[in-house]
Structures are given as structure tokens and as C-alpha cells.
Design a protein around this motif. Structure first.
Motif: not given
Length: 133
Positions: A14-20, A22-23, A25
Motif C-alpha cells: 500500500s502507498f501508506v506503508d511505503q510512506d511510513e 520513507w518517514k 528513513h
């Protein structure tokens, strides 16, 4: 949800998981930037000291090269190469392709033909042709 293809298998993310991810990192990078001066700041001081010592040595030792070892300024190409105006382009479409090669002064091999070697190193040494691969 979107599907990500990886080596023939499909997995969901999910894009939410990818965003998390990234945060996390970015957070690690910021924390590392805060800690770096305490752990590795001594390197900047020693680098500055080395630069200052190098500058002092350069100023103390002024090596003057003899005139015959100094680099000469580049000669302008116009001194050796003279480019004349091109002859007019022929009006016919058949003569347009390759028209410069018909003029002797504009041919590419104005310095002579390229001589390719007709000898073989392997043949001179008496080796078999499959000796080198």
C-alpha cells in the motif's frame, strides 16, 4: 492496494506503508545528522589542520621551474590550419551526396592512404592462430 511485480511473483503493498517506510528513513537520517558531530567531528578539525599545514608548506617552498620546463601557451590552430571557403553545392540532387569527395582538395585522405599491417604477430612468432583467445 497496488501490485508490485518482482522476479515473476506478485506481492501487494500500500502507498501508506511505503510512506511510513520513507518517514522512518528520513527520521534515521535526521538523527544520524545530529549525532555525527559528536562521533566524527574530530575529522573536520584534523582536516582543517592538515589544510593549513599544507598551505604553509606551499607558501614556504616556492619552487620556480627553469624556463625550458615551463609549459608553453597553446598555439592557436589558425596558425597551422587554413580553411578555405567550400565550393558551391551542386544544384542536382544526384550530385548532392558525396560532392565533396569529387573535389581533390576536400578529400579525406589528403595526408595519404592508411596503410594497414599485412603481417601477423602470431605468424611471425610461429604460433598457432588459436594460441590467443
Amino acid at each position: 492496494m497496488a501490485a508490485l511485480k518482482s522476479h515473476g511473483s506478485e506481492r501487494e503493498f500500500s502507498f501508506v506503508d511505503q510512506d511510513e517506510i520513507w518517514k522512518v528513513h528520513v527520521k534515521i537520517e535526521l538523527e544520524s545528522a545530529k549525532v555525527w558531530p559528536n562521533k566524527w567531528g574530530f575529522l573536520t578539525k584534523s582536516y582543517k589542520e592538515t589544510q593549513e599545514a599544507s598551505q604553509k608548506l606551499k607558501e614556504a617552498v616556492k619552487l620556480e621551474l627553469p624556463p625550458h620546463l615551463k609549459t608553453q601557451p597553446p598555439t592557436p590552430p589558425g596558425k597551422f590550419i587554413q580553411v578555405g571557403p567550400s565550393p558551391p553545392v551542386p544544384q542536382t540532387s544526384q550530385a548532392l551526396i558525396g560532392w565533396r569527395s569529387a573535389v581533390p582538395g576536400l578529400q579525406l585522405d589528403c595526408y595519404g592512404r592508411v596503410q594497414c599491417g599485412k603481417k601477423s604477430f602470431l605468424k611471425e612468432m610461429g604460433w598457432a592462430f588459436d594460441a590467443c583467445s
